[in-house]
Design an enzyme around this catalytic site. Sequence first.
Site, PDB file in Angstrom:
ATOM      1  N   GLU A 191     -27.931 -43.153  17.343  1.00 39.27           N
ATOM      2  CA  GLU A 191     -27.346 -44.308  17.402  1.00 39.27           C
ATOM      3  C   GLU A 191     -27.037 -44.480  18.849  1.00 39.27           C
ATOM      4  O   GLU A 191     -26.593 -43.968  19.914  1.00 39.27           O
ATOM      5  CB  GLU A 191     -25.678 -44.188  16.651  1.00 39.27           C
ATOM      6  CG  GLU A 191     -26.067 -44.140  15.160  1.00 39.27           C
ATOM      7  CD  GLU A 191     -26.773 -45.051  14.573  1.00 39.27           C
ATOM      8  OE1 GLU A 191     -26.999 -46.022  15.060  1.00 39.27           O
ATOM      9  OE2 GLU A 191     -27.576 -44.757  13.446  1.00 39.27           O
ATOM     10  N   ASP A 315     -41.371 -74.113  34.563  1.00 35.19           N
ATOM     11  CA  ASP A 315     -40.241 -74.006  35.293  1.00 35.19           C
ATOM     12  C   ASP A 315     -40.528 -73.095  36.374  1.00 35.19           C
ATOM     13  O   ASP A 315     -41.050 -72.084  36.461  1.00 35.19           O
ATOM     14  CB  ASP A 315     -39.237 -73.032  34.235  1.00 35.19           C
ATOM     15  CG  ASP A 315     -37.895 -72.894  34.797  1.00 35.19           C
ATOM     16  OD1 ASP A 315     -37.259 -73.691  35.450  1.00 35.19           O
ATOM     17  OD2 ASP A 315     -37.442 -71.821  34.931  1.00 35.19           O
ATOM     18  N   ASP A 453     -37.077 -68.404  31.284  1.00 40.16           N
ATOM     19  CA  ASP A 453     -38.068 -69.104  31.966  1.00 40.16           C
ATOM     20  C   ASP A 453     -39.059 -69.560  31.304  1.00 40.16           C
ATOM     21  O   ASP A 453     -39.344 -70.852  31.452  1.00 40.16           O
ATOM     22  CB  ASP A 453     -39.022 -68.131  33.088  1.00 40.16           C
ATOM     23  CG  ASP A 453     -37.872 -67.225  33.839  1.00 40.16           C
ATOM     24  OD1 ASP A 453     -37.424 -67.690  34.609  1.00 40.16           O
ATOM     25  OD2 ASP A 453     -37.792 -65.960  33.529  1.00 40.16           O
TER      26      ASP A 453
END
Length: 487
Positions: A191, A315, A453
Site C-alpha cells: 500500500e 505547443d 504539452d
Amino acid sequence: MPPSDPSSTLSTMLKEMAALQAEAERRQRANRLKFYRPYMRQREFHQAGATFSERLFMAGNQLGKTVAGGAEWAMHLTGRYPDWWDGATFDKPVVLWAGSVTRESTRDNPQRILIGPPAIEEEWGTGFVPADCIKDRTRASGVANMLDSVVVRWGGGGDLQAGESILAFKAYEKGREKWQGPTVDGVWFDEEPPADIYSEGLTRTNNGQRGQFAQQTFTPLLGMSEVVRRFLMPATDDPAAQHRHVTRMTIDDAEHYSPDERAKIIASYQPHEREARAKGLPTLGSGLIFPVAEDEIVVEPFAIPEHWAQIGGMDFGYDHPFGAVKLAHDRDNDVVYVTAEYRKSQATPVVHAAALKPWAAWLPWAWPHDGLRRDKDPSGAEYKELYVAQGLAMLPEKATFEDGGVGVEAGVIDMLDRMQTGRWKVFKTCGFWLEERRTYHRKDGVIVKLNDDVLSASRYAYMMLRHARTKPKPKRQTAFGQGAWMG
C-alpha cells in the site's frame, strides 16, 4: 480362506487416497513458496529487481501484487530461489522490513501473506515463509495477533543451519520516526506510503548488501501523489530516476479471472475508481479535468480515410517539453481522432521539425500565441517562423476559436464534451497523450499547467479545426505534359 469383501477393499483404498491427498495438501500449505508460479506481470516485477533499486508494482485490486511482493520477500529471507528465478538475489542472511498503512493492515496483508492467517496460530507457517524456516517470532503489543519480528532460517540450497534472517513489520501510522534506525537490506511497502516514510525507509537500505533496495505494491487510489509522480514523472534533473522501475498490471493480466468475472468486478466499482481499481491507473477523482474512462476514448489505430480532414497542433517548449499532435476529423460523424503525437524537451526547432515533417508535408499546423515571440538567437525571428523555415505549413495566425477567443477553459470544456458524447477518440499508440490526461487536474478550481504539452497541442489544433485539410490528390499528366488535379 474366506473371500475378501470388495466393499471393504474399496473403502480402504479410498481412505488411503484421502490420507495421501491430505498429506499432499499439508505439505503444499507448509511450503507455499515451492509452488509459487508468477503471472507474466509478476515475473516482470521480479526480473526488474536484478537491475533496479526502486520498484513499484502498480496494479488494480486483487490482481496479485501483494502475493508477488510476499513471494519475493520469502525467497530473500530463506535463500530458497527457484530454478526459474532471474530477479535479485542475496548470498547471505538478510534483514528485511515489511509495512502497510496501519498495524491492522500490516497484520492482515504482508504478515498474512508471509506467515499465514493471523487469527489461527496453528496456521502460521502456511504463508510464503515455509513452516520449517520459522525459527522464532515476537508478538507486537496493542494489536491482536500482530507480529513485531520473525527469525527465519536462511540457507540457500536447503542448509537450514547456514544462518538467520530477520523480518520486521512496520506501519505508516506510527510516523517517520518508527522508520528510522539500523541499516536493513530491503524495505517492502504494501500500500502506498507517504513520501517522507518512503524516503526514510529507502534511506535505511543505503548500506545494505545490494545498496538501496525497496519494493512497493499498491493500487494508486491516492492519484498522482508525490510517490507515484516520483516513478511516473520524475524531475528532469533527478539522477535516481534511472534506477526506478514501474510494473503495471490490469485486470486483463490476471489469469485467475474469466472474462465474465472481469466484467462483473469492473461493474462493481464506482465509475471514478474503475481505472485505479481495475487497471492500476492513478486518477485524481473530482479534480480530474477529463474524468472519462480510458476504454471510452481509446481506439486501435487504423488508416485515415482520404476524405477526412487533418491538422497538426504544437505547443512550444524547451526545458518543459515541446509537444505536437495530429488530429483527423471525420466530418460526416463529427468525431475528432488524435492519431499521432510527439514530445521532446531540450531540443531545437530543427530537431522537432525533422520529426514532424514525415507526418505530411501538406499538413497545416496550429500554434499558440507565444509563436509570435522573438527567438533569442541573432536572427531575432519569431518562433513560428523558425518552423516555417524548416518546411512546416504553419497557419498564418495564432490559434483562436471562430469568435477570436483563446480561453483555455472553453477549449477543455469542448474537448470533455466530445469525450463524453463519443466524439473524441485517441489512438492507442498515443501514450504521452493518455499519460497526460490521467494527471491533468485542477487545484482550488484552477487548471494546473504541468505535464500538459501534447494536451495543449491538441487544444490548439482543435481550436483551428476549421482550417484542417484533406490529403491533396496526386496530379496526372495531360496530353500537353502539364499537371492537372485528379477528380
